[in-house]
Design a protein around this motif. Structure first.
Motif, mmCIF file in Angstrom:
data_model
loop_
_atom_site.group_PDB
_atom_site.id
_atom_site.type_symbol
_atom_site.label_atom_id
_atom_site.label_comp_id
_atom_site.label_asym_id
_atom_site.label_seq_id
_atom_site.Cartn_x
_atom_site.Cartn_y
_atom_site.Cartn_z
ATOM 1 N N GLU A 174 0.812 -1.099 0.160
ATOM 2 C CA GLU A 174 -0.066 0.022 -0.128
ATOM 3 C C GLU A 174 0.718 1.252 -0.158
ATOM 4 O OE1 GLU A 174 -4.229 -1.035 1.704
ATOM 5 O OE2 GLU A 174 -2.986 -0.060 3.342
ATOM 6 N N SER A 175 1.962 1.118 0.547
ATOM 7 C CA SER A 175 2.963 2.314 0.640
ATOM 8 C C SER A 175 3.523 2.826 -0.616
ATOM 9 C CB SER A 175 3.964 2.087 1.683
ATOM 10 O OG SER A 175 4.980 1.345 0.972
ATOM 11 N N ALA A 176 3.502 1.591 -1.447
ATOM 12 C CA ALA A 176 4.320 1.781 -3.001
ATOM 13 C C ALA A 176 3.328 1.927 -4.345
ATOM 14 C CB ALA A 176 5.234 0.761 -3.011
ATOM 15 N N LEU A 177 2.016 1.197 -4.097
ATOM 16 C CA LEU A 177 1.253 1.043 -5.116
ATOM 17 C C LEU A 177 -0.106 2.157 -4.834
ATOM 18 C CD1 LEU A 177 1.204 -2.835 -5.614
ATOM 19 C CD2 LEU A 177 2.531 -1.002 -6.942
ATOM 20 N N PRO A 178 -0.437 2.641 -6.247
ATOM 21 C CA PRO A 178 -1.752 3.415 -5.829
ATOM 22 C C PRO A 178 -3.260 2.511 -6.120
ATOM 23 C CG PRO A 178 -1.091 3.322 -8.228
ATOM 24 C CD PRO A 178 -0.104 2.621 -7.559
ATOM 25 N N CYS A 179 -3.179 1.262 -6.183
ATOM 26 C CA CYS A 179 -4.320 0.397 -6.464
ATOM 27 C C CYS A 179 -4.684 -0.088 -5.323
ATOM 28 C CB CYS A 179 -4.040 -0.611 -7.619
ATOM 29 S SG CYS A 179 -2.768 -1.680 -7.096
ATOM 30 N N LYS A 180 -5.555 -1.320 -5.181
ATOM 31 C CA LYS A 180 -5.771 -1.900 -4.149
ATOM 32 C C LYS A 180 -4.863 -3.089 -4.037
ATOM 33 C CE LYS A 180 -10.800 -0.766 -5.339
ATOM 34 N NZ LYS A 180 -11.959 -1.130 -5.966
ATOM 35 N N VAL A 181 -4.681 -3.349 -2.817
ATOM 36 C CA VAL A 181 -3.957 -4.673 -2.611
ATOM 37 C C VAL A 181 -4.444 -5.790 -1.662
ATOM 38 C CG1 VAL A 181 -1.975 -3.036 -2.853
ATOM 39 C CG2 VAL A 181 -2.833 -3.458 -0.681
ATOM 40 N N ALA A 182 -3.995 -6.966 -1.900
ATOM 41 C CA ALA A 182 -4.273 -8.132 -1.188
ATOM 42 C C ALA A 182 -3.216 -9.036 -1.226
ATOM 43 C CB ALA A 182 -5.602 -8.802 -1.686
ATOM 44 N N LYS A 183 -3.342 -10.036 -0.047
ATOM 45 C CA LYS A 183 -2.294 -10.986 -0.253
ATOM 46 C C LYS A 183 -2.993 -12.377 -0.160
ATOM 47 C CE LYS A 183 0.778 -11.203 3.450
ATOM 48 N NZ LYS A 183 2.070 -10.989 4.303
ATOM 49 N N ASN A 242 -3.811 -26.783 -4.309
ATOM 50 C CA ASN A 242 -4.900 -26.200 -4.936
ATOM 51 C C ASN A 242 -4.904 -26.650 -6.563
ATOM 52 O OD1 ASN A 242 -4.009 -22.784 -3.553
ATOM 53 N ND2 ASN A 242 -5.118 -24.542 -2.662
ATOM 54 N N ILE A 243 -4.014 -27.179 -7.000
ATOM 55 C CA ILE A 243 -4.058 -27.792 -8.397
ATOM 56 C C ILE A 243 -5.028 -29.057 -8.585
ATOM 57 C CG2 ILE A 243 -2.084 -29.652 -8.142
ATOM 58 C CD1 ILE A 243 -2.650 -27.273 -11.120
ATOM 59 N N THR A 244 -5.290 -29.412 -7.368
ATOM 60 C CA THR A 244 -6.398 -30.613 -7.242
ATOM 61 C C THR A 244 -7.732 -30.085 -7.047
ATOM 62 O OG1 THR A 244 -6.143 -31.139 -5.072
ATOM 63 C CG2 THR A 244 -4.629 -32.262 -6.423
ATOM 64 N N GLY A 245 -8.085 -28.565 -6.760
ATOM 65 C CA GLY A 245 -9.127 -28.005 -6.257
ATOM 66 C C GLY A 245 -9.240 -28.099 -4.755
ATOM 67 N N GLY A 246 -8.084 -28.565 -3.871
ATOM 68 C CA GLY A 246 -8.307 -28.800 -2.740
ATOM 69 C C GLY A 246 -7.445 -27.891 -1.742
ATOM 70 N N GLY A 247 -7.358 -28.124 -0.623
ATOM 71 C CA GLY A 247 -6.452 -27.322 0.320
ATOM 72 C C GLY A 247 -7.030 -25.862 0.494
ATOM 73 N N ALA A 248 -6.407 -25.166 1.294
ATOM 74 C CA ALA A 248 -6.813 -23.758 1.504
ATOM 75 C C ALA A 248 -6.012 -22.793 0.800
ATOM 76 C CB ALA A 248 -6.646 -23.451 3.073
ATOM 77 N N SER A 249 -6.679 -21.667 0.666
ATOM 78 C CA SER A 249 -5.714 -20.713 0.250
ATOM 79 C C SER A 249 -6.064 -19.240 1.463
ATOM 80 C CB SER A 249 -6.603 -19.910 -1.060
ATOM 81 O OG SER A 249 -6.274 -20.551 -1.983
ATOM 82 N N LEU A 250 -5.076 -18.834 1.922
ATOM 83 C CA LEU A 250 -5.140 -18.069 2.997
ATOM 84 C C LEU A 250 -5.195 -16.432 2.575
ATOM 85 C CD1 LEU A 250 -2.076 -19.239 5.106
ATOM 86 C CD2 LEU A 250 -4.372 -19.870 5.273
ATOM 87 N N CYS A 251 -5.967 -15.613 2.945
ATOM 88 C CA CYS A 251 -6.579 -14.352 2.368
ATOM 89 C C CYS A 251 -6.416 -13.126 3.493
ATOM 90 C CB CYS A 251 -7.874 -14.437 1.880
ATOM 91 S SG CYS A 251 -8.246 -15.774 0.817
ATOM 92 N N MET A 252 -5.717 -12.329 2.872
ATOM 93 C CA MET A 252 -5.482 -11.012 3.888
ATOM 94 C C MET A 252 -5.847 -9.748 2.937
ATOM 95 S SD MET A 252 -1.920 -12.693 5.264
ATOM 96 C CE MET A 252 -2.276 -13.846 3.986
ATOM 97 N N TYR A 253 -6.348 -8.768 3.447
ATOM 98 C CA TYR A 253 -6.744 -7.708 2.710
ATOM 99 C C TYR A 253 -6.387 -6.462 2.930
ATOM 100 C CZ TYR A 253 -9.928 -11.342 0.773
ATOM 101 O OH TYR A 253 -10.321 -12.487 0.368
ATOM 102 N N GLY A 254 -5.943 -5.498 2.113
ATOM 103 C CA GLY A 254 -5.468 -4.057 2.515
ATOM 104 C C GLY A 254 -6.623 -3.313 2.829
ATOM 105 N N SER A 255 -6.156 -2.116 2.972
ATOM 106 C CA SER A 255 -7.363 -0.979 3.607
ATOM 107 C C SER A 255 -8.394 -0.450 2.538
ATOM 108 C CB SER A 255 -6.790 0.155 4.487
ATOM 109 O OG SER A 255 -5.833 0.887 3.564
ATOM 110 N N ARG A 256 -7.674 -0.656 1.413
ATOM 111 C CA ARG A 256 -8.620 0.048 0.159
ATOM 112 C C ARG A 256 -9.544 -0.910 -0.345
ATOM 113 N NH1 ARG A 256 -3.057 1.445 -2.297
ATOM 114 N NH2 ARG A 256 -2.077 3.063 -0.896
ATOM 115 N N ILE A 257 -9.427 -2.421 -0.023
ATOM 116 C CA ILE A 257 -10.276 -3.442 -0.412
ATOM 117 C C ILE A 257 -11.679 -2.964 -0.068
ATOM 118 C CG2 ILE A 257 -10.781 -5.746 -0.361
ATOM 119 C CD1 ILE A 257 -8.542 -5.419 -2.407
ATOM 120 N N LYS A 258 -12.693 -3.035 -0.926
ATOM 121 C CA LYS A 258 -13.923 -3.034 -0.650
ATOM 122 C C LYS A 258 -14.556 -4.461 -0.474
ATOM 123 C CE LYS A 258 -14.821 1.718 -2.655
ATOM 124 N NZ LYS A 258 -13.321 1.797 -2.912
#
Length: 280
Positions: free
Chosen positions: A105-114, A121-137
């Protein structure tokens, strides 16, 4: 929607393959660029219709949402390259755990997530861990999680828990595979059984165990109690394992956190931050 991928190495290409295989994205929706152009060209041959861009700036500027799939210490140069071509409406998604939302967020003007994906995930299984920046709606969050739901179970976590959750969701398949490798090596040497048979049995055992934990509601402790008859073979073996594994997982967590903090300190310096963070 146009989706970009900057970096088509192991995880970048895995995500592309998984999204296309699952039907989440069509090849025509995808833009890619890579430091080694030949790797990107290989993807376009595997997925006709996929667009290979000439540079990272092109990938980023032509995408509504784009994933940055590069090594931690390559992030600063990639961001410096693309930031002037971005708008506030785009979404940049890092898949690299030490890179912090505050860095982005300090370096990019867009919305950011991680997000932290997994080889599962290649099998359609497992988890994806999600984190969201302050600009994400909320609609951005839903978009990202909807996309990830095609290939995984999206799980929103605190960024401060990135490393420990990644140990399980992302590193875990390698840790379990090492355990199985050593177990199978001993079995083959001691009994002469065919390795392929044990590989297949171990795979089925992992699939079934996963379903018991996720679908049937067992905890690891309950599963051990259900399988191990007091005084029986399994119970005796569990005593052996417990005695030898005692303390090992504390060392494992120390090891993964040490490397994470080493990379994080370098990234803080690169982005001009001086931050004291709790260790765990």
């Amino acid at each position: 929607m146009k989706v970009g991928f900057i970096g088509t190495g192991s995880m970048g290409s895995l995500l592309i393959d998984a999204f296309i295989r699952s039907g989440a994205l069509l090849p025509e929706q995808i833009r890619v660029s890579n430091r080694t152009p030949e790797k990107a060209q290989q993807l376009s041959k595997r997925h006709p219709g996929l667009t290979v861009c000439s540079c990272n700036k092109e990938t980023a500027s032509e995408s509504d949402l784009f994933f940055i799939c590069v090594k931690p210490l390559e992030f600063k140069s990639v961001i410096s390259e693309i930031r002037d071509r971005l708008s506030e409406h785009q979404i940049a998604v890092s898949i690299t755990s030490p890179v912090q939302l505050i860095h982005l967020e300090s370096a990019l003007p867009c919305k950011v997530a991680k997000i932290i994906p997994s080889i599962t995930n290649i099998t359609g299984g497992g988890a994806s861990l999600c984190m969201y920046g302050s600009r994400i709606k909320e609609e951005d969050r839903q978009l990202i999680q909807s996309l990830l739901s095609y290939i995984s179970r999206p799980v929103e976590i605190l960024e401060s828990h990135t490393r420990i959750t990644s140990d399980f969701s992302s590193c875990g398949p390698a840790f379990l595979s090492l355990f199985l490798e050593k177990w199978i090596d001993a079995a083959v040497e001691m009994t002469g059984i065919d390795r392929g048979t044990l590989n297949a049995l171990a795979g089925e055992m992992l699939v079934g165990t996963g379903k018991l934990l996720t679908e049937e509601g067992f905890s690891p402790e309950q599963l051990q109690e259900r399988v191990a008859v007091p005084g029986g073979i399994t119970a005796q073996a569990l005593i052996l394992l417990n005695s030898h594994l005692n303390g090992l997982f504390y060392q494992l967590i120390e090891t993964t956190h040490d490397k994470y903090e080493e990379d994080l300190a370098k990234l803080d310096a690169a982005f001009g931050f001086s931050v004291n963070r709790p260790r765990y």
